[in-house]
Design a protein around this motif. Structure first.
Motif, PDB file in Angstrom:
ATOM      1  N   VAL A 151       0.866  -1.172   0.000  1.00 52.31           N
ATOM      2  CA  VAL A 151       0.000   0.000   0.000  1.00 52.31           C
ATOM      3  C   VAL A 151       0.905   1.225   0.000  1.00 52.31           C
ATOM      4  CG1 VAL A 151      -1.754   1.315   1.253  1.00 52.31           C
ATOM      5  CG2 VAL A 151      -1.837  -1.182   1.246  1.00 52.31           C
ATOM      6  N   GLU A 152       0.605   2.185  -0.843  1.00 50.49           N
ATOM      7  CA  GLU A 152       1.397   3.408  -0.900  1.00 50.49           C
ATOM      8  C   GLU A 152       0.624   4.568  -0.291  1.00 50.49           C
ATOM      9  OE1 GLU A 152       2.192   3.775  -5.067  1.00 50.49           O
ATOM     10  OE2 GLU A 152       3.962   2.463  -4.973  1.00 50.49           O
ATOM     11  N   MET A 153       1.340   5.422   0.456  1.00 52.18           N
ATOM     12  CA  MET A 153       0.766   6.643   1.005  1.00 52.18           C
ATOM     13  C   MET A 153       1.601   7.828   0.518  1.00 52.18           C
ATOM     14  SD  MET A 153      -0.288   5.710   4.975  1.00 52.18           S
ATOM     15  CE  MET A 153      -0.943   7.383   5.210  1.00 52.18           C
ATOM     16  N   ASP A 154       0.926   8.860   0.046  1.00 58.35           N
ATOM     17  CA  ASP A 154       1.603  10.037  -0.477  1.00 58.35           C
ATOM     18  C   ASP A 154       1.903  10.989   0.675  1.00 58.35           C
ATOM     19  OD1 ASP A 154       2.752  11.839  -2.187  1.00 58.35           O
ATOM     20  OD2 ASP A 154       0.857  12.639  -2.941  1.00 58.35           O
ATOM     21  N   THR A 155       2.805  10.569   1.537  1.00 56.57           N
ATOM     22  CA  THR A 155       3.196  11.362   2.696  1.00 56.57           C
ATOM     23  C   THR A 155       4.605  10.959   3.091  1.00 56.57           C
ATOM     24  OG1 THR A 155       2.460  12.126   4.888  1.00 56.57           O
ATOM     25  CG2 THR A 155       2.261   9.765   4.430  1.00 56.57           C
ATOM     26  N   GLY A 156       5.090  11.524   4.216  1.00 54.73           N
ATOM     27  CA  GLY A 156       6.440  11.262   4.646  1.00 54.73           C
ATOM     28  C   GLY A 156       6.560  10.085   5.603  1.00 54.73           C
ATOM     29  N   HIS A 157       7.705   9.985   6.229  1.00 56.68           N
ATOM     30  CA  HIS A 157       8.085   8.810   7.007  1.00 56.68           C
ATOM     31  C   HIS A 157       7.337   8.668   8.328  1.00 56.68           C
ATOM     32  CE1 HIS A 157      10.673   5.534   8.211  1.00 56.68           C
ATOM     33  NE2 HIS A 157      11.082   6.193   9.283  1.00 56.68           N
ATOM     34  N   TRP A 158       6.659   9.708   8.750  1.00 54.96           N
ATOM     35  CA  TRP A 158       5.938   9.666  10.033  1.00 54.96           C
ATOM     36  C   TRP A 158       4.443   9.890   9.812  1.00 54.96           C
ATOM     37  CZ3 TRP A 158      10.776  11.809   9.416  1.00 54.96           C
ATOM     38  CH2 TRP A 158      11.811  11.263  10.203  1.00 54.96           C
ATOM     39  N   PRO A 159       3.759   8.958   9.150  1.00 58.71           N
ATOM     40  CA  PRO A 159       2.354   9.191   8.794  1.00 58.71           C
ATOM     41  C   PRO A 159       1.409   9.244   9.984  1.00 58.71           C
ATOM     42  CG  PRO A 159       2.959   6.928   8.314  1.00 58.71           C
ATOM     43  CD  PRO A 159       4.232   7.643   8.672  1.00 58.71           C
ATOM     44  N   MET A 160       1.809   8.713  11.142  1.00 60.87           N
ATOM     45  CA  MET A 160       0.956   8.819  12.320  1.00 60.87           C
ATOM     46  C   MET A 160       0.841  10.263  12.805  1.00 60.87           C
ATOM     47  SD  MET A 160       4.181   7.700  12.981  1.00 60.87           S
ATOM     48  CE  MET A 160       4.172   5.974  13.418  1.00 60.87           C
ATOM     49  N   PHE A 161       1.760  11.115  12.333  1.00 59.85           N
ATOM     50  CA  PHE A 161       1.693  12.548  12.619  1.00 59.85           C
ATOM     51  C   PHE A 161       1.152  13.330  11.425  1.00 59.85           C
ATOM     52  CE2 PHE A 161       4.904  10.889  15.476  1.00 59.85           C
ATOM     53  CZ  PHE A 161       4.541  11.461  16.695  1.00 59.85           C
ATOM     54  N   SER A 162       1.669  13.032  10.230  1.00 59.21           N
ATOM     55  CA  SER A 162       1.286  13.821   9.054  1.00 59.21           C
ATOM     56  C   SER A 162      -0.094  13.468   8.523  1.00 59.21           C
ATOM     57  CB  SER A 162       2.327  13.648   7.940  1.00 59.21           C
ATOM     58  OG  SER A 162       2.435  12.290   7.546  1.00 59.21           O
ATOM     59  N   ARG A 163      -0.480  12.181   8.583  1.00 63.68           N
ATOM     60  CA  ARG A 163      -1.765  11.737   8.027  1.00 63.68           C
ATOM     61  C   ARG A 163      -2.402  10.666   8.940  1.00 63.68           C
ATOM     62  NH1 ARG A 163      -1.907  12.736   2.338  1.00 63.68           N
ATOM     63  NH2 ARG A 163      -0.611  14.579   1.959  1.00 63.68           N
ATOM     64  N   PRO A 164      -2.693  10.993  10.189  1.00 60.48           N
ATOM     65  CA  PRO A 164      -3.164   9.954  11.115  1.00 60.48           C
ATOM     66  C   PRO A 164      -4.477   9.298  10.709  1.00 60.48           C
ATOM     67  CG  PRO A 164      -3.389  12.153  12.083  1.00 60.48           C
ATOM     68  CD  PRO A 164      -2.566  12.309  10.852  1.00 60.48           C
ATOM     69  N   ARG A 165      -5.417  10.075  10.203  1.00 55.86           N
ATOM     70  CA  ARG A 165      -6.703   9.479   9.816  1.00 55.86           C
ATOM     71  C   ARG A 165      -6.553   8.579   8.595  1.00 55.86           C
ATOM     72  NH1 ARG A 165     -11.090  14.423  10.745  1.00 55.86           N
ATOM     73  NH2 ARG A 165     -10.886  14.473  13.041  1.00 55.86           N
ATOM     74  N   GLU A 166      -5.736   9.019   7.653  1.00 52.71           N
ATOM     75  CA  GLU A 166      -5.499   8.199   6.464  1.00 52.71           C
ATOM     76  C   GLU A 166      -4.780   6.909   6.842  1.00 52.71           C
ATOM     77  OE1 GLU A 166      -3.041   8.426   2.246  1.00 52.71           O
ATOM     78  OE2 GLU A 166      -3.590  10.294   3.263  1.00 52.71           O
ATOM     79  N   LEU A 167      -3.806   7.007   7.733  1.00 50.36           N
ATOM     80  CA  LEU A 167      -3.102   5.811   8.190  1.00 50.36           C
ATOM     81  C   LEU A 167      -4.061   4.865   8.908  1.00 50.36           C
ATOM     82  CD1 LEU A 167      -0.573   4.122   8.653  1.00 50.36           C
ATOM     83  CD2 LEU A 167      -0.078   5.541  10.666  1.00 50.36           C
TER      84      LEU A 167
END
Length: 230
Positions: free
Chosen positions: A204-220
């Protein structure tokens, strides 16, 4: 109902999942953020890599968790991948979030992008020191998120990074999802790419950086919830 056991990477503790865990619980699942020995509120506790593996197994066994989705971010993919092989039929899936994976006889340091010698030379007084704010640039983080990371990070015990992994089961046998955060590199590492050719692994790919629990928590959280529907 799944039981998500959440293990953040180097320098971080259970607090890293503060915006992800509520989303999982709201969807009707259990969420169990883990702080590994020697980090966050457990600073000062001695820790080697197998200590971290046992920390994770202990959380699962003490609470008698079943239907476990074991989630490892960054460094913690190494102890999480080993713990996944030790919990038997308690495991539903293991999820690696832009993480390293354990290789028999290899360590985090030996697989470092810097090279083992340069990486170990940078360890200070038995610890890997947390990054400065500038090191989080370009990772889809707001100034507030970066400040939170910098303020919450604690020195990471070096022994956990230099001791070799001892997986109990081949990783390719485990049902696994690998989440690649594209701002931290467009392609998975070679060892992960090889595992992804197996029938039990998916990407699965996410268009965000290495810390997605901070940058995109809902998406993660949404990606993690999707793994229980696989």
């Amino acid at each position: 109902m799944a039981e998500f056991v959440l293990v953040a990477g180097a320098w971080l503790g259970s607090w890293a999942w503060d915006e992800v865990a509520p989303e999982l619980r709201a969807a009707g699942h259990g969420a169990h953020p883990v702080t590994l020995s020697g980090l966050a509120d457990r600073q000062g506790e001695p820790a080697g890599q197998q200590t971290h593996v046992q920390d994770i197994v202990d959380v699962i066994e003490r609470a008698d968790l079943r239907d476990v989705v074991l989630v490892g971010h960054s460094y913690s993919g190494i102890p999480v991948g080993q713990a996944a092989g030790l919990i038997g039929d308690r495991l539903t899936r293991v999820v690696f979030v832009d993480s390293n994976v354990p290789t028999e006889g290899e360590s985090f340091a030996s697989g470092s992008w810097l090279g083992e010698e340069k990486f170990t030379a940078g360890l200070e007084g038995g610890f890997w020191m947390p990054p400065a704010a500038a090191d989080f640039a370009g990772q889809d983080l707001t100034d507030e998120q970066i400040a939170r990371l910098v303020e919450g990070a604690t020195p990471h015990p070096a022994a956990t990074l230099t001791e070799p992994a001892m997986p109990a089961r081949p990783l390719g046998e485990l049902p696994a999802t690998y989440i690649k955060c594209l701002l931290d590199g467009a392609e998975p590492s070679e060892d992960v790419a090889e595992l992804l050719t197996g029938a039990r692994w998916r990407l699965v790919e996410m268009d965000t950086g290495h810390w997605p629990m901070f940058s995109r928590p809902r998406e993660l959280a949404r990606v993690l919830l999707d793994t229980v529907e696989v």
